[in-house]
Design a protein around this motif. Sequence first.
Motif, PDB file in Angstrom:
ATOM      1  N   PRO A  37       4.033  -3.862   3.681  1.00  0.00           N
ATOM      2  CA  PRO A  37       5.240  -4.132   4.457  1.00  0.00           C
ATOM      3  C   PRO A  37       5.554  -2.961   5.394  1.00  0.00           C
ATOM      4  CG  PRO A  37       5.804  -3.548   2.207  1.00  0.00           C
ATOM      5  CD  PRO A  37       4.305  -3.648   2.268  1.00  0.00           C
ATOM      6  N   THR A  38       6.232  -3.278   6.474  1.00  0.00           N
ATOM      7  CA  THR A  38       6.705  -2.214   7.367  1.00  0.00           C
ATOM      8  C   THR A  38       7.884  -1.506   6.701  1.00  0.00           C
ATOM      9  OG1 THR A  38       8.304  -3.634   8.463  1.00  0.00           O
ATOM     10  CG2 THR A  38       6.055  -3.588   9.399  1.00  0.00           C
ATOM     11  N   LEU A  39       8.260  -0.367   7.244  1.00  0.00           N
ATOM     12  CA  LEU A  39       9.457   0.323   6.753  1.00  0.00           C
ATOM     13  C   LEU A  39      10.680  -0.581   6.896  1.00  0.00           C
ATOM     14  CD1 LEU A  39       8.809   3.846   8.293  1.00  0.00           C
ATOM     15  CD2 LEU A  39       8.567   3.194   5.885  1.00  0.00           C
ATOM     16  N   PHE A  40      10.719  -1.306   8.009  1.00  0.00           N
ATOM     17  CA  PHE A  40      11.812  -2.245   8.274  1.00  0.00           C
ATOM     18  C   PHE A  40      11.896  -3.306   7.168  1.00  0.00           C
ATOM     19  CE2 PHE A  40      12.993  -6.321  10.378  1.00  0.00           C
ATOM     20  CZ  PHE A  40      14.318  -6.026  10.683  1.00  0.00           C
ATOM     21  N   GLU A  41      10.767  -3.875   6.813  1.00  0.00           N
ATOM     22  CA  GLU A  41      10.741  -4.888   5.748  1.00  0.00           C
ATOM     23  C   GLU A  41      11.110  -4.264   4.406  1.00  0.00           C
ATOM     24  OE1 GLU A  41       7.238  -7.750   7.618  1.00  0.00           O
ATOM     25  OE2 GLU A  41       6.684  -5.995   6.412  1.00  0.00           O
ATOM     26  N   TRP A  42      10.564  -3.089   4.121  1.00  0.00           N
ATOM     27  CA  TRP A  42      10.774  -2.431   2.834  1.00  0.00           C
ATOM     28  C   TRP A  42      12.247  -2.104   2.597  1.00  0.00           C
ATOM     29  CZ3 TRP A  42       7.325  -1.964  -1.006  1.00  0.00           C
ATOM     30  CH2 TRP A  42       7.622  -1.096  -2.052  1.00  0.00           C
ATOM     31  N   MET A  43      12.943  -1.728   3.673  1.00  0.00           N
ATOM     32  CA  MET A  43      14.345  -1.326   3.523  1.00  0.00           C
ATOM     33  C   MET A  43      15.299  -2.517   3.449  1.00  0.00           C
ATOM     34  SD  MET A  43      15.093   0.260   7.327  1.00  0.00           S
ATOM     35  CE  MET A  43      16.719   0.861   6.994  1.00  0.00           C
TER      36      MET A  43
ATOM     37  N   PRO B 168      16.228   1.819  -0.259  1.00  0.00           N
ATOM     38  CA  PRO B 168      15.250   2.198  -1.287  1.00  0.00           C
ATOM     39  C   PRO B 168      15.153   3.721  -1.434  1.00  0.00           C
ATOM     40  CG  PRO B 168      14.369   0.450   0.077  1.00  0.00           C
ATOM     41  CD  PRO B 168      15.658   0.879   0.716  1.00  0.00           C
ATOM     42  N   THR B 169      15.002   4.148  -2.670  1.00  0.00           N
ATOM     43  CA  THR B 169      14.950   5.591  -2.938  1.00  0.00           C
ATOM     44  C   THR B 169      13.554   6.078  -3.333  1.00  0.00           C
ATOM     45  OG1 THR B 169      15.611   5.205  -5.236  1.00  0.00           O
ATOM     46  CG2 THR B 169      17.374   5.715  -3.651  1.00  0.00           C
ATOM     47  N   ASP B 170      12.567   5.171  -3.296  1.00  0.00           N
ATOM     48  CA  ASP B 170      11.226   5.615  -3.655  1.00  0.00           C
ATOM     49  C   ASP B 170      10.787   6.712  -2.683  1.00  0.00           C
ATOM     50  OD1 ASP B 170       9.238   3.957  -1.581  1.00  0.00           O
ATOM     51  OD2 ASP B 170      11.109   2.922  -2.094  1.00  0.00           O
ATOM     52  N   PRO B 171      10.044   7.707  -3.179  1.00  0.00           N
ATOM     53  CA  PRO B 171       9.687   8.867  -2.357  1.00  0.00           C
ATOM     54  C   PRO B 171       8.915   8.514  -1.085  1.00  0.00           C
ATOM     55  CG  PRO B 171       9.111   9.265  -4.650  1.00  0.00           C
ATOM     56  CD  PRO B 171       9.564   7.840  -4.551  1.00  0.00           C
ATOM     57  N   GLU B 172       8.075   7.507  -1.152  1.00  0.00           N
ATOM     58  CA  GLU B 172       7.280   7.143   0.025  1.00  0.00           C
ATOM     59  C   GLU B 172       8.176   6.643   1.162  1.00  0.00           C
ATOM     60  OE1 GLU B 172       4.862   6.862  -3.647  1.00  0.00           O
ATOM     61  OE2 GLU B 172       6.767   5.979  -3.059  1.00  0.00           O
ATOM     62  N   PHE B 173       9.107   5.751   0.825  1.00  0.00           N
ATOM     63  CA  PHE B 173      10.012   5.244   1.852  1.00  0.00           C
ATOM     64  C   PHE B 173      10.919   6.352   2.369  1.00  0.00           C
ATOM     65  CE2 PHE B 173      14.220   3.833   3.124  1.00  0.00           C
ATOM     66  CZ  PHE B 173      13.881   3.083   4.243  1.00  0.00           C
ATOM     67  N   ARG B 174      11.560   7.072   1.453  1.00  0.00           N
ATOM     68  CA  ARG B 174      12.507   8.092   1.892  1.00  0.00           C
ATOM     69  C   ARG B 174      11.826   9.171   2.733  1.00  0.00           C
ATOM     70  NH1 ARG B 174      18.062   8.169   0.651  1.00  0.00           N
ATOM     71  NH2 ARG B 174      18.499   5.993   0.174  1.00  0.00           N
ATOM     72  N   SER B 175      10.626   9.535   2.381  1.00  0.00           N
ATOM     73  CA  SER B 175       9.900  10.524   3.177  1.00  0.00           C
ATOM     74  C   SER B 175       9.690  10.036   4.601  1.00  0.00           C
ATOM     75  CB  SER B 175       8.556  10.831   2.517  1.00  0.00           C
ATOM     76  OG  SER B 175       7.809  11.711   3.322  1.00  0.00           O
ATOM     77  N   ALA B 176       9.238   8.812   4.740  1.00  0.00           N
ATOM     78  CA  ALA B 176       8.995   8.247   6.073  1.00  0.00           C
ATOM     79  C   ALA B 176      10.305   8.062   6.832  1.00  0.00           C
ATOM     80  CB  ALA B 176       8.250   6.917   5.951  1.00  0.00           C
ATOM     81  N   PHE B 177      11.331   7.572   6.160  1.00  0.00           N
ATOM     82  CA  PHE B 177      12.623   7.346   6.799  1.00  0.00           C
ATOM     83  C   PHE B 177      13.238   8.660   7.277  1.00  0.00           C
ATOM     84  CE2 PHE B 177      17.280   6.691   6.580  1.00  0.00           C
ATOM     85  CZ  PHE B 177      17.403   5.665   7.504  1.00  0.00           C
ATOM     86  N   VAL B 178      13.262   9.652   6.404  1.00  0.00           N
ATOM     87  CA  VAL B 178      13.824  10.960   6.776  1.00  0.00           C
ATOM     88  C   VAL B 178      13.011  11.587   7.900  1.00  0.00           C
ATOM     89  CG1 VAL B 178      14.279  13.322   5.961  1.00  0.00           C
ATOM     90  CG2 VAL B 178      14.941  11.358   4.549  1.00  0.00           C
TER      91      VAL B 178
END
Length: 153
Positions: free
Chosen positions: A5-11, A104-114
């Motif tokens: 999924p994209t970051l957009f989909e994941w969030m 989402p607070t998973d490290p992979e998502f938060r790292s990319a989002f931040v």
Amino acid sequence: MTKQPTLFEWMGGREAVATLLEKFYEKVKQDDLLKPLFQHMADDHHAHVAMWFEEVLGGTTIYTEDRGGFKTMLRRHRGRKIQPEQRERWVALMLQTADEIELPTDPEFRSAFVAYIEWGSRRALANSQPDAPPSKRETVPRWGWGEAPPGTE
């Protein structure tokens, strides 16, 4: 093999992005440091930024199609003279809002989002200065799970 999924989909898609930006800009309107930058923003500003986030984070090209793309965003920041402490507050409020609406607070998502929030806010800061050189970029960046996409300088 399933498609990542994209970051957009994941969030959480359009609803999550809309909620994030609506709640975020409620905070901005009340923040003494940011209020001067946004005192003349339109009532639907949050919706336009949500369109930008959707496109950047892997959703549809809605900002480009409806608002004019990267050059429009660039023009919105030119001459605003964003200060480093304003950029830092913008980031802090964005991340606080992300926590409050339970992105989402998973490290992979938060790292990319931040990483995107930091990079994008630093580009806005640089592009807002009176002596900012013209951008070489023509298109909205597309942010993913790993390293920054080409042409994000």
